[in-house]
Design a protein around this motif. Sequence first.
Motif, PDB file in Angstrom:
ATOM      1  N   PHE A 179       0.833  -1.208   0.000  1.00  0.00           N
ATOM      2  CA  PHE A 179       0.000   0.000   0.000  1.00  0.00           C
ATOM      3  C   PHE A 179       0.869   1.260   0.000  1.00  0.00           C
ATOM      4  N   SER A 180       1.993   1.212   0.704  1.00  0.00           N
ATOM      5  CA  SER A 180       2.846   2.395   0.816  1.00  0.00           C
ATOM      6  C   SER A 180       3.452   2.789  -0.531  1.00  0.00           C
ATOM      7  N   MET A 181       3.446   1.864  -1.482  1.00  0.00           N
ATOM      8  CA  MET A 181       3.996   2.146  -2.809  1.00  0.00           C
ATOM      9  C   MET A 181       2.938   2.677  -3.776  1.00  0.00           C
ATOM     10  N   LEU A 182       1.679   2.702  -3.323  1.00  0.00           N
ATOM     11  CA  LEU A 182       0.598   3.174  -4.186  1.00  0.00           C
ATOM     12  C   LEU A 182       0.424   4.681  -4.065  1.00  0.00           C
ATOM     13  N   ASN A 183       0.052   5.309  -5.158  1.00  0.00           N
ATOM     14  CA  ASN A 183      -0.238   6.737  -5.161  1.00  0.00           C
ATOM     15  C   ASN A 183      -1.737   6.908  -4.984  1.00  0.00           C
ATOM     16  N   LEU A 184      -2.170   6.977  -3.731  1.00  0.00           N
ATOM     17  CA  LEU A 184      -3.598   6.990  -3.423  1.00  0.00           C
ATOM     18  C   LEU A 184      -4.142   8.414  -3.475  1.00  0.00           C
ATOM     19  N   LYS A 185      -5.035   8.666  -4.434  1.00  0.00           N
ATOM     20  CA  LYS A 185      -5.640   9.987  -4.599  1.00  0.00           C
ATOM     21  C   LYS A 185      -7.000  10.080  -3.902  1.00  0.00           C
ATOM     22  N   ASN A 186      -7.687   8.931  -3.806  1.00  0.00           N
ATOM     23  CA  ASN A 186      -9.019   8.922  -3.199  1.00  0.00           C
ATOM     24  C   ASN A 186      -8.911   9.218  -1.709  1.00  0.00           C
ATOM     25  N   ASP A 187      -9.649  10.234  -1.235  1.00  0.00           N
ATOM     26  CA  ASP A 187      -9.536  10.669   0.160  1.00  0.00           C
ATOM     27  C   ASP A 187      -9.927   9.583   1.151  1.00  0.00           C
ATOM     28  N   LEU A 188     -11.063   8.908   0.895  1.00  0.00           N
ATOM     29  CA  LEU A 188     -11.530   7.873   1.806  1.00  0.00           C
ATOM     30  C   LEU A 188     -10.545   6.716   1.843  1.00  0.00           C
ATOM     31  N   LEU A 189     -10.065   6.311   0.685  1.00  0.00           N
ATOM     32  CA  LEU A 189      -9.096   5.219   0.602  1.00  0.00           C
ATOM     33  C   LEU A 189      -7.809   5.604   1.328  1.00  0.00           C
ATOM     34  N   ARG A 190      -7.391   6.843   1.181  1.00  0.00           N
ATOM     35  CA  ARG A 190      -6.175   7.321   1.850  1.00  0.00           C
ATOM     36  C   ARG A 190      -6.339   7.275   3.364  1.00  0.00           C
ATOM     37  N   ARG A 191      -7.495   7.716   3.856  1.00  0.00           N
ATOM     38  CA  ARG A 191      -7.736   7.693   5.302  1.00  0.00           C
ATOM     39  C   ARG A 191      -7.763   6.267   5.829  1.00  0.00           C
ATOM     40  N   ARG A 192      -8.389   5.374   5.076  1.00  0.00           N
ATOM     41  CA  ARG A 192      -8.451   3.978   5.507  1.00  0.00           C
ATOM     42  C   ARG A 192      -7.056   3.339   5.480  1.00  0.00           C
ATOM     43  N   TYR A 193      -6.255   3.726   4.502  1.00  0.00           N
ATOM     44  CA  TYR A 193      -4.874   3.227   4.459  1.00  0.00           C
ATOM     45  C   TYR A 193      -4.110   3.700   5.697  1.00  0.00           C
ATOM     46  N   ASP A 194      -4.280   4.955   6.069  1.00  0.00           N
ATOM     47  CA  ASP A 194      -3.613   5.489   7.259  1.00  0.00           C
ATOM     48  C   ASP A 194      -3.994   4.703   8.509  1.00  0.00           C
ATOM     49  N   SER A 195      -5.230   4.188   8.542  1.00  0.00           N
ATOM     50  CA  SER A 195      -5.686   3.433   9.717  1.00  0.00           C
ATOM     51  C   SER A 195      -4.963   2.086   9.843  1.00  0.00           C
ATOM     52  N   LEU A 196      -4.364   1.617   8.746  1.00  0.00           N
ATOM     53  CA  LEU A 196      -3.637   0.346   8.800  1.00  0.00           C
ATOM     54  C   LEU A 196      -2.464   0.416   9.777  1.00  0.00           C
ATOM     55  N   LYS A 197      -1.931   1.607   9.975  1.00  0.00           N
ATOM     56  CA  LYS A 197      -0.816   1.770  10.911  1.00  0.00           C
ATOM     57  C   LYS A 197      -1.225   1.344  12.324  1.00  0.00           C
ATOM     58  N   TYR A 198      -2.471   1.635  12.680  1.00  0.00           N
ATOM     59  CA  TYR A 198      -2.956   1.261  14.013  1.00  0.00           C
ATOM     60  C   TYR A 198      -3.164  -0.251  14.110  1.00  0.00           C
ATOM     61  N   ASP A 199      -3.648  -0.842  13.015  1.00  0.00           N
ATOM     62  CA  ASP A 199      -3.796  -2.296  12.998  1.00  0.00           C
ATOM     63  C   ASP A 199      -2.438  -2.972  13.133  1.00  0.00           C
ATOM     64  N   LEU A 200      -1.454  -2.457  12.408  1.00  0.00           N
ATOM     65  CA  LEU A 200      -0.110  -3.025  12.446  1.00  0.00           C
ATOM     66  C   LEU A 200       0.489  -2.894  13.849  1.00  0.00           C
TER      67      LEU A 200
END
Length: 223
Positions: A179-200
């Motif tokens: 995921f960190s290598m993806l260029n995420l433009k979608n705001d919702l997708l970006r926020r959900r990706y950021d939440s993965l840090k808490y899961d990790l």
Amino acid sequence: MDADNLEKINSILDADVEIREKIKDQVTEFDKRTRNLAGILNRIHSTRSGQMPALLETARPVLASCRESTAAIADIIPPNQFWKWRDMWTNSLRNAVFSATLMEYLQSGGLLSLEQVAGLLGINPEWQDRFALSVEDYLHGVITLVNELSRLAVNAVTLGDFEQPIKISLFVKDVFAGFSMLNLKNDLLRRRYDSLKYDLKKIEEVVYDVSLRKLAPLAKHES
């Protein structure tokens, strides 16, 4: 507006209403199937590893039945109108992606590709302009998978499966790196990706605790 123009507009509106109602009926059925599937898979949190294959066998026919829903929806959509109607089934499709990827992880420890998920759900490439699995919907499903695995890491320890959190940790780190290598433009997708840090972080805390207590052979090696 003249009478002819108004009549044409009304015909278009009436046709759209008819299509919407047909889609709604099929999405309702799709929802039932994905909820049933999620209900079955929720049992993983109270199922020991030795009993997991039997649980997955129970879930497979339900996942396969989702192919009926995707085919029925695709049959309704007129050519080149995918983006007009896709929001109606997006949630159901993302839930189906989540369930399919979770089942694959539990079986093989791997991650299904977008094409593999589409194949499991019976989504025909020829439907591209009517019904397709978008990259966005696939990624949302994978993020939900990680959310669920962070929960499983905790519950596996409760059931005495001390190696599962280590396996989950390695898998989630790999997904996160992707995921960190993806260029995420979608705001919702970006926020959900950021939440993965808490899961990790949550998973790593479980692994640390298991390692500290030397409860699993892999944990000893990992630490």
